[in-house]
Enzyme design. Structure first.
Site, mmCIF file in Angstrom:
data_model
loop_
_atom_site.group_PDB
_atom_site.id
_atom_site.type_symbol
_atom_site.label_atom_id
_atom_site.label_comp_id
_atom_site.label_asym_id
_atom_site.label_seq_id
_atom_site.Cartn_x
_atom_site.Cartn_y
_atom_site.Cartn_z
ATOM 1 N N ARG A 45 0.890 -4.464 -13.773
ATOM 2 C CA ARG A 45 -0.112 -4.149 -14.803
ATOM 3 C C ARG A 45 0.008 -5.208 -15.873
ATOM 4 O O ARG A 45 0.906 -6.048 -15.849
ATOM 5 C CB ARG A 45 0.023 -2.714 -15.338
ATOM 6 C CG ARG A 45 1.358 -2.068 -15.327
ATOM 7 C CD ARG A 45 2.336 -2.720 -16.239
ATOM 8 N NE ARG A 45 1.821 -2.899 -17.574
ATOM 9 C CZ ARG A 45 2.299 -3.743 -18.471
ATOM 10 N NH1 ARG A 45 3.324 -4.529 -18.158
ATOM 11 N NH2 ARG A 45 1.789 -3.855 -19.673
ATOM 12 N N GLY A 46 -0.913 -5.174 -16.847
ATOM 13 C CA GLY A 46 -0.970 -6.255 -17.837
ATOM 14 C C GLY A 46 -2.015 -7.259 -17.366
ATOM 15 O O GLY A 46 -2.007 -7.671 -16.193
ATOM 16 N N ALA A 47 -2.918 -7.641 -18.298
ATOM 17 C CA ALA A 47 -4.100 -8.397 -17.877
ATOM 18 C C ALA A 47 -3.804 -9.677 -17.086
ATOM 19 O O ALA A 47 -4.335 -9.862 -15.979
ATOM 20 C CB ALA A 47 -4.955 -8.695 -19.113
ATOM 21 N N ARG A 88 -9.385 -2.097 -11.567
ATOM 22 C CA ARG A 88 -9.259 -1.748 -12.995
ATOM 23 C C ARG A 88 -10.371 -2.468 -13.757
ATOM 24 O O ARG A 88 -10.544 -3.684 -13.608
ATOM 25 C CB ARG A 88 -7.872 -2.134 -13.530
ATOM 26 C CG ARG A 88 -6.745 -1.382 -12.805
ATOM 27 C CD ARG A 88 -5.449 -1.416 -13.560
ATOM 28 N NE ARG A 88 -5.505 -0.663 -14.796
ATOM 29 C CZ ARG A 88 -4.581 -0.758 -15.752
ATOM 30 N NH1 ARG A 88 -3.548 -1.569 -15.607
ATOM 31 N NH2 ARG A 88 -4.685 -0.047 -16.852
ATOM 32 N N GLN A 196 4.580 2.046 -21.760
ATOM 33 C CA GLN A 196 4.888 0.642 -21.479
ATOM 34 C C GLN A 196 5.846 0.071 -22.528
ATOM 35 O O GLN A 196 6.616 -0.849 -22.241
ATOM 36 C CB GLN A 196 3.603 -0.201 -21.467
ATOM 37 C CG GLN A 196 2.686 0.026 -20.282
ATOM 38 C CD GLN A 196 1.629 1.069 -20.566
ATOM 39 O OE1 GLN A 196 1.823 1.981 -21.368
ATOM 40 N NE2 GLN A 196 0.495 0.962 -19.897
ATOM 41 N N ASP A 237 -6.518 -7.237 -23.282
ATOM 42 C CA ASP A 237 -7.095 -7.139 -21.935
ATOM 43 C C ASP A 237 -8.445 -7.817 -21.841
ATOM 44 O O ASP A 237 -8.869 -8.231 -20.767
ATOM 45 C CB ASP A 237 -7.201 -5.676 -21.520
ATOM 46 C CG ASP A 237 -5.813 -5.113 -21.344
ATOM 47 O OD1 ASP A 237 -5.210 -4.700 -22.346
ATOM 48 O OD2 ASP A 237 -5.304 -5.158 -20.205
ATOM 49 N N ASN A 247 -7.447 -3.745 -26.186
ATOM 50 C CA ASN A 247 -6.034 -3.711 -25.784
ATOM 51 C C ASN A 247 -5.634 -2.246 -25.611
ATOM 52 O O ASN A 247 -6.438 -1.332 -25.817
ATOM 53 C CB ASN A 247 -5.163 -4.420 -26.833
ATOM 54 C CG ASN A 247 -3.748 -4.655 -26.319
ATOM 55 O OD1 ASN A 247 -3.560 -5.111 -25.191
ATOM 56 N ND2 ASN A 247 -2.740 -4.336 -27.106
ATOM 57 N N LYS A 248 -4.398 -2.049 -25.235
ATOM 58 C CA LYS A 248 -3.888 -0.710 -24.941
ATOM 59 C C LYS A 248 -4.259 0.304 -26.014
ATOM 60 O O LYS A 248 -4.195 0.003 -27.213
ATOM 61 C CB LYS A 248 -2.366 -0.814 -24.787
ATOM 62 C CG LYS A 248 -1.630 0.460 -24.485
ATOM 63 C CD LYS A 248 -2.164 1.218 -23.277
ATOM 64 C CE LYS A 248 -2.286 0.381 -22.027
ATOM 65 N NZ LYS A 248 -3.094 1.044 -20.956
HETATM 66 O O1 MRU Z 1 -2.604 -0.461 -18.712
HETATM 67 P P1 MRU Z 1 -1.812 -1.731 -18.800
HETATM 68 O O2 MRU Z 1 -0.338 -1.527 -18.809
HETATM 69 O O3 MRU Z 1 -2.262 -2.738 -17.759
HETATM 70 O O4 MRU Z 1 -2.219 -2.326 -20.218
HETATM 71 C C1 MRU Z 1 -1.616 -3.523 -20.634
HETATM 72 C C2 MRU Z 1 -2.018 -3.939 -21.990
HETATM 73 O O5 MRU Z 1 -2.819 -3.302 -22.642
HETATM 74 C C3 MRU Z 1 -1.448 -5.223 -22.485
HETATM 75 O O6 MRU Z 1 -1.244 -5.182 -23.859
HETATM 76 C C4 MRU Z 1 -2.466 -6.349 -22.180
HETATM 77 O O7 MRU Z 1 -2.786 -6.342 -20.826
HETATM 78 C C5 MRU Z 1 -1.951 -7.685 -22.552
HETATM 79 S S1 MRU Z 1 -0.743 -8.220 -21.393
HETATM 80 C C6 MRU Z 1 -0.213 -9.766 -21.744
#
Ligand code: MRU
Length: 346
Positions: A45-47, A88, A196, A237, A247-248
């Protein structure tokens, strides 16, 4: 050094982030459908990490193609891309990587199928290497913005685990500052509901011996008011053309608090996260996830049966709350419509 996703002759290897911090288990995903499931189910996970994984997923799907006809391969490519693209919706890096792989496929359609397979594998590895290099530059530029002997609050995990590896975006900025000789302490909020912050950010920073203190999401205002936070750094994201930042979930709340307390709010992200086709944050699709992430932790029920629940995975922070956006090309400041566009021109 953490690299959460890797290419191998057996398939795409992923560190199973669902099991961290208590178990470090690697999975080998042998088909593009397994890679798609891995993205959807948060193995990775993470963009930026999602983008790298999607590129590897396409390379793997094409590598596994057994036909001899280029038209059939093109049809298969479209199907692979569509499957990965449905995993996603918010992280634009996913679509950025798929588009880049598609362009390379289209440009090489006249070559033999075995050549195309090699070219796409090479392209996916390039995407991965370039991502790590981008984070290194973000670390360098962003590190300059943090003050020596300061405490930085971060939300979610925008670390090596969330990217191609090594640096991370928000955690890259912190690592960059530490490499520049600064003393930095981190406050990680736990980031309900998927945790996370507590599971991943805390784990990563402990590995690097960077001092980190865990708080619940509702403690950040109290700490800011007490003067315990000198900067906020988060990842993203998707960043709209006007600098609105998805973002999250919970990021917006932290940004509003930061502004109220005159604390700089920095967003660190590679240009693959900037979506110039999205004029404002209003157009960014926000993923909604299974309500069980909120009503349960593993098998423990936390809420009454049948309760109505919202589980938005992301929110949008309007650009007026963003002090600067740190990319691999430098630091963008308001007005973002101009500064971000310029980053693509240089
Ligand atoms: O749902 P996730 O864990 O994929 O969400 C991740 C985030 O929101 C991160 O902050 C974002 O992807 C930046 S990662 C460098």
């Amino acid at each position: 050094m953490i690299i959460p996703v890797k290419w191998s002759d057996e398939g795409v290897q992923m560190l199973d982030q669902r099991l961290l911090p208590t178990e470090e288990k690697w999975l080998t995903l042998k088909s593009y459908t397994e890679v798609a499931d891995g993205i959807r189910e948060m193995v990775v996970r993470g963009a930026p990490a999602i983008g790298v994984s999607a590129a590897y997923g396409i390379a793997l799907g094409v590598k596994n193609f057994v036909g001899t006809n280029i038209a059939d391969l093109e049809e298969e490519f479209d199907y692979i891309a569509e499957t990965l693209g449905k995993t996603r919706p918010t992280a634009v890096n996913l679509f950025w990587a798929i588009d880049r792989m598609r362009r390379v496929f289209q440009a090489n359609k006249s070559k033999s199928i075995s050549e195309i397979k090699q070219i796409l594998i090479a392209e996916s590895k390039d995407i991965h290497e370039e991502d790590i290099e981008s984070q290194r530059m973000i670390a360098e530029y962003g590190g300059e913005l943090l003050e020596d002997n300061s405490t930085v609050l971060t939300h979610c995990n925008a670390g090596a685990l969330a990217t191609g590896g090594v640096w991370g975006t928000a955690l890259g900025v912190i690592r960059g500052a530490v490499n520049q000789g600064k003393t930095i302490a981190v406050i990680a909020d736990e980031t309900r509901p998927y945790l996370q912050g507590s599971r991943l950010t805390a784990w990563e920073l402990l590995q690097d011996n960077i001092p980190v203190t865990l708080i619940t999401d509702n403690m950040s205002g109290h700490l800011m008011k007490k003067g315990r936070v000198q900067a906020v750094v988060v990842g993203s994201d998707r960043i709209a053309a006007n600098g609105d930042v998805a973002n999250k979930i919970g990021t917006y709340m932290v940004a509003v608090l930061a502004k109220q307390h005159d604390i700089p709010f920095y967003v660190a992200a590679p240009l693959s996260t900037v979506d110039l086709m999205c004029p404002t944050g209003e157009e960014i699709p926000i993923e909604e996830r299974d309500i069980r992430e909120i009503t349960h932790i593993k098998d423990i029920q936390l809420a009454p049966e049948g309760i109505s629940v919202n589980n938005y995975a992301f929110d949008v922070t309007p650009n007026e709350f963003v002090t600067a956006i740190i990319t691999e090309k430098g630091v963008a400041r308001a007005p973002y419509t101009e500064s971000l566009r310029k980053m693509f021109e240089d």
